[in-house]
Design a protein around this motif. Structure first.
Motif, PDB file in Angstrom:
ATOM      1  N   UNK A   1       0.960  -1.313   0.116  1.00 51.55           N
ATOM      2  CA  UNK A   1      -0.151  -0.130  -0.069  1.00 51.55           C
ATOM      3  C   UNK A   1       0.867   1.225  -0.024  1.00 51.55           C
ATOM      4  N   UNK A   2       0.654   2.253  -0.893  1.00 51.90           N
ATOM      5  CA  UNK A   2       1.366   3.192  -0.740  1.00 51.90           C
ATOM      6  C   UNK A   2       0.475   4.563  -0.931  1.00 51.90           C
ATOM      7  N   UNK A   3      -0.487   4.755   0.179  1.00 51.60           N
ATOM      8  CA  UNK A   3      -1.172   5.686   0.696  1.00 51.60           C
ATOM      9  C   UNK A   3      -0.462   6.606   1.380  1.00 51.60           C
ATOM     10  N   UNK A   4      -1.025   7.723   2.189  1.00 50.99           N
ATOM     11  CA  UNK A   4      -0.337   8.181   3.125  1.00 50.99           C
ATOM     12  C   UNK A   4       0.311   7.604   4.080  1.00 50.99           C
ATOM     13  N   UNK A   5      -0.157   6.137   4.781  1.00 53.23           N
ATOM     14  CA  UNK A   5       0.431   5.620   5.679  1.00 53.23           C
ATOM     15  C   UNK A   5       1.491   4.815   4.970  1.00 53.23           C
TER      16      UNK A   5
ATOM     17  N   UNK B   1      -1.256  -2.245  -6.115  1.00 56.11           N
ATOM     18  CA  UNK B   1      -1.919  -2.558  -7.143  1.00 56.11           C
ATOM     19  C   UNK B   1      -2.027  -1.778  -8.348  1.00 56.11           C
ATOM     20  N   UNK B   2      -1.696  -0.400  -8.131  1.00 61.62           N
ATOM     21  CA  UNK B   2      -1.894   0.446  -9.221  1.00 61.62           C
ATOM     22  C   UNK B   2      -0.538   0.713 -10.061  1.00 61.62           C
ATOM     23  N   UNK B   3      -0.598   0.077 -11.023  1.00 61.19           N
ATOM     24  CA  UNK B   3       0.731   0.291 -11.993  1.00 61.19           C
ATOM     25  C   UNK B   3       1.161   1.310 -12.261  1.00 61.19           C
ATOM     26  N   UNK B   4       0.419   2.424 -12.667  1.00 60.33           N
ATOM     27  CA  UNK B   4       0.542   3.722 -13.040  1.00 60.33           C
ATOM     28  C   UNK B   4       1.041   4.432 -11.877  1.00 60.33           C
ATOM     29  N   UNK B   5       0.538   4.196 -10.832  1.00 62.14           N
ATOM     30  CA  UNK B   5       1.181   5.070  -9.563  1.00 62.14           C
ATOM     31  C   UNK B   5       2.262   4.487  -9.315  1.00 62.14           C
ATOM     32  N   UNK B   6       2.581   3.123  -9.260  1.00 63.48           N
ATOM     33  CA  UNK B   6       4.170   2.512  -9.097  1.00 63.48           C
ATOM     34  C   UNK B   6       5.077   3.214  -9.972  1.00 63.48           C
TER      35      UNK B   6
ATOM     36  N   UNK C   1       7.772  13.772  -0.840  1.00 60.66           N
ATOM     37  CA  UNK C   1       8.545  13.814  -2.043  1.00 60.66           C
ATOM     38  C   UNK C   1       9.966  13.671  -2.021  1.00 60.66           C
ATOM     39  N   UNK C   2      10.567  14.654  -1.298  1.00 58.50           N
ATOM     40  CA  UNK C   2      11.697  14.720  -1.229  1.00 58.50           C
ATOM     41  C   UNK C   2      12.433  13.188  -0.689  1.00 58.50           C
ATOM     42  N   UNK C   3      11.819  12.930   0.456  1.00 58.55           N
ATOM     43  CA  UNK C   3      12.135  11.704   1.330  1.00 58.55           C
ATOM     44  C   UNK C   3      12.264  10.543   0.158  1.00 58.55           C
ATOM     45  N   UNK C   4      11.411  10.384  -0.442  1.00 58.31           N
ATOM     46  CA  UNK C   4      11.293   9.476  -1.419  1.00 58.31           C
ATOM     47  C   UNK C   4      12.151   9.311  -2.435  1.00 58.31           C
ATOM     48  N   UNK C   5      12.131  10.533  -3.008  1.00 57.76           N
ATOM     49  CA  UNK C   5      13.559  10.526  -4.029  1.00 57.76           C
ATOM     50  C   UNK C   5      14.944  10.362  -3.571  1.00 57.76           C
ATOM     51  N   UNK C   6      14.969  10.776  -2.086  1.00 58.85           N
ATOM     52  CA  UNK C   6      16.447  10.641  -1.620  1.00 58.85           C
ATOM     53  C   UNK C   6      16.564   9.001  -1.352  1.00 58.85           C
ATOM     54  N   UNK C   7      15.753   8.594  -0.634  1.00 59.53           N
ATOM     55  CA  UNK C   7      15.772   7.172  -0.375  1.00 59.53           C
ATOM     56  C   UNK C   7      15.829   6.332  -1.503  1.00 59.53           C
ATOM     57  N   UNK C   8      15.292   6.499  -2.584  1.00 55.45           N
ATOM     58  CA  UNK C   8      15.074   5.740  -3.868  1.00 55.45           C
ATOM     59  C   UNK C   8      16.528   5.853  -4.655  1.00 55.45           C
ATOM     60  N   UNK C   9      17.147   7.202  -4.729  1.00 50.78           N
ATOM     61  CA  UNK C   9      18.476   7.307  -5.085  1.00 50.78           C
ATOM     62  C   UNK C   9      19.427   6.628  -4.215  1.00 50.78           C
ATOM     63  N   UNK C  10      19.165   6.293  -2.883  1.00 45.06           N
ATOM     64  CA  UNK C  10      20.194   5.903  -2.158  1.00 45.06           C
ATOM     65  C   UNK C  10      20.186   4.129  -2.442  1.00 45.06           C
ATOM     66  N   UNK C  11      19.146   3.724  -2.761  1.00 51.77           N
ATOM     67  CA  UNK C  11      18.777   2.281  -3.157  1.00 51.77           C
ATOM     68  C   UNK C  11      18.166   1.579  -1.992  1.00 51.77           C
ATOM     69  N   UNK C  12      17.700   2.328  -1.059  1.00 52.02           N
ATOM     70  CA  UNK C  12      16.978   1.639   0.210  1.00 52.02           C
ATOM     71  C   UNK C  12      15.571   1.629  -0.103  1.00 52.02           C
ATOM     72  N   UNK C  13      14.897   2.379  -1.104  1.00 51.09           N
ATOM     73  CA  UNK C  13      13.508   2.208  -1.320  1.00 51.09           C
ATOM     74  C   UNK C  13      13.232   1.862  -2.926  1.00 51.09           C
ATOM     75  N   UNK C  14      12.468   0.809  -3.066  1.00 51.32           N
ATOM     76  CA  UNK C  14      11.938   0.655  -4.464  1.00 51.32           C
ATOM     77  C   UNK C  14      10.411   0.314  -4.382  1.00 51.32           C
ATOM     78  N   UNK C  15       9.837   0.130  -5.751  1.00 51.48           N
ATOM     79  CA  UNK C  15       8.567   0.101  -5.812  1.00 51.48           C
ATOM     80  C   UNK C  15       8.334  -0.869  -6.970  1.00 51.48           C
ATOM     81  N   UNK C  16       7.337  -1.716  -6.424  1.00 52.65           N
ATOM     82  CA  UNK C  16       6.773  -3.061  -6.939  1.00 52.65           C
ATOM     83  C   UNK C  16       5.245  -3.055  -7.384  1.00 52.65           C
ATOM     84  N   UNK C  17       4.922  -3.526  -8.591  1.00 47.73           N
ATOM     85  CA  UNK C  17       3.346  -3.756  -8.732  1.00 47.73           C
ATOM     86  C   UNK C  17       3.055  -5.132  -8.060  1.00 47.73           C
ATOM     87  N   UNK C  18       1.954  -5.005  -7.069  1.00 46.48           N
ATOM     88  CA  UNK C  18       1.538  -6.303  -6.390  1.00 46.48           C
ATOM     89  C   UNK C  18       2.503  -6.829  -5.303  1.00 46.48           C
TER      90      UNK C  18
END
Length: 451
Positions: free
Chosen positions: A10-14, A34-39, A55-72
């Motif tokens: 789940x990638x809502x607020x929480x 489950x929302x492929x476009x959102x992922x 948004x800044x935290x998501x970008x920072x952690x994605x770039x650092x390789x600690x955060x990723x997103x998948x469908x399902x």
């Protein structure tokens, strides 16, 4: 602190806040939706949610390789480095209010059905979503896995300050009948140094409802006090300042308003009523809290009638009204159970012609055009445009920008010089200097204390 492999469904607020913040604490996090476009947008660093610093935290952690997103959720299981399994699975899926006020747990059950059999032995499943008492036990039954523990770890995040709340919490609550699993989940937050409550699952589940319903009661109480102030000639600002210095009461949640709403309080108050009813307990105080909140919306409409027509039962047919703010609170674009929209519906039902402005919708998302209307309320490009030709301006959401509007320009745009501030955020003296009549909630000297 040991870094853990964490899966968040789940990638809502929480969910998104949980994933990004846990990654910032050093954990390897995979978020599934489950929302492929959102992922795909999240992979590009596009965050649809209006939430400071997220948004800044998501970008920072994605770039650092600690955060990723998948469908399902199923795909997330094999997404960790070297194919290693998730150690902790957070369920952050919607649990909306269903029939009769009971929480709808179909999303929770769907995830368990999808991945339950595939979880590695020793995995801890964490209910982060707000769920009724007994959900941890129900989750364990659905898993049918004695080698997978279930933990309740309720969130206490406020929209508009979710990242701040996560990284600077008042407390961490972890509940489970498995002490080792509870301690493993609590250890995820060790770097935060927050007080930690380790308890059983049922108590942890009830704690979230108890907290939110107490806050709802406090808000309904202050709205009732504001009405009493109007009737006896007192000033709610002075009253709340005085009682707020009492450390047993505190200053928070003592601001009168058009009623409480959002994604949590309406849902959680009704859900706790269901819990009480199932336990054969008549929770009269909570029921009165909900009834007071429902009445508050009609009270605002009555104030509009009185301010515009001179009578609480006056007609609003074809009366043009400008609505400043449509989200349920400032700092978010969330419209769920917004009191502003509930009041708009009542005004429209009374025949009023509405136009709204909300700074959350000045720009569209991900390159799209901004909306032209919300729930049947046409949107203006700015506050002055919304006020053009209006017979009253209503401040319905506490956006800070409304305090600093050039109210003299607003005064020149309106047909009648009336501002009904349902949040008491605009200085009445500023409005009067601009030639506007100021009507607030529970304020001494306002123009609608008596008919």
């Amino acid at each position: 602190m040991f870094a853990r492999r964490v899966m968040v469904v789940g990638t809502g607020y929480v969910g998104l806040t949980t994933g990004a913040c846990l990654a910032s604490l050093g954990h390897e996090v995979v978020c599934a939706d489950i929302d492929a476009a959102k992922v795909e947008r999240l992979r590009r660093g596009v965050v649809d949610i209006v939430e400071p610093d997220l948004a800044e935290l998501v970008s920072e952690q994605t770039s650092a390789g600690r955060l990723s997103f998948v469908v399902g959720a199923g795909a997330a299981l094999g997404s960790f480095e070297d194919g290693r399994p998730a150690e902790v699975l957070f369920l952050c899926v919607p649990t909306p209010m269903g029939a009769g006020g009971v929480a709808d747990l179909r999303a929770v059950e769907s995830v368990i059905e999808e991945v339950g059999a595939e979880l590695a032995a020793g995995t801890v499943v964490v209910n982060k979503s707000t769920v009724p008492v007994g959900t941890a036990a129900r989750t364990a039954e659905l898993l049918e896995r004695t080698d997978v523990a279930v933990v309740s770890n309720p969130e206490f995040l406020r929209e508009g300050s979710a990242v701040k709340d996560f990284l600077g919490p008042d407390r961490i609550v972890v509940g489970s009948d498995n002490q080792d699993a509870a301690e493993r989940v609590a250890a995820l937050y060790a770097r935060l140094g927050a007080p930690t409550v380790l308890t059983d699952a049922a108590s942890a589940e009830l704690m979230k409802y108890a907290a939110n319903c107490f806050l709802a009661m406090k808000l309904s109480y202050v709205n009732a006090m504001a009405e009493l102030c109007e009737r006896v000639g007192a000033d709610i600002s002075d009253v709340t300042e005085g009682i707020g210095y009492d450390r047993r009461i505190g200053q928070a949640f003592l601001s009168p308003g058009p009623g409480w709403g959002g994604s949590c309080l309406p849902k959680d108050t009704h859900a706790l009523l269901q819990v009480a009813d199932s336990a054969d307990f008549e929770f009269r105080l909570l029921r009165a809290t909900i009834d007071t909140n429902t009445r508050q919306r009609q009270r605002i409409v009555d104030k509009v009638r009185l301010a515009v027509t001179g009578k609480r039962t006056g007609s609003l047919s074809r009366v043009r009204l400008a609505l400043l703010g449509l989200t349920f609170k400032a700092g978010t674009d969330d419209l769920r159970d917004s009191p502003a929209l509930a009041i708009a519906a009542l005004l429209r039902q009374a025949g009023a012609e509405l136009v709204g402005f909300d700074p959350a919708f000045v720009e569209g998302k991900d390159g799209a055009a901004p909306p032209t209307e919300i729930d049947g309320v046409p949107l203006a490009a700015d506050a002055v445009s919304a006020a053009q030709g209006a017979e009253a301006v209503l401040v319905l959401t506490e956006w800070p920008m409304f305090r600093t509007l050039d109210w003299s320009v607003i005064a020149s745009a309106v047909k009648r010089p009336i501002v009904i501030d349902t949040r008491n955020i605009v200085d009445p003296a500023t409005l009067r200097r601009a030639g506007l009549t100021a009507v607030g909630l529970g304020r001494r000297g306002d123009g609608d204390i008596a008919e």
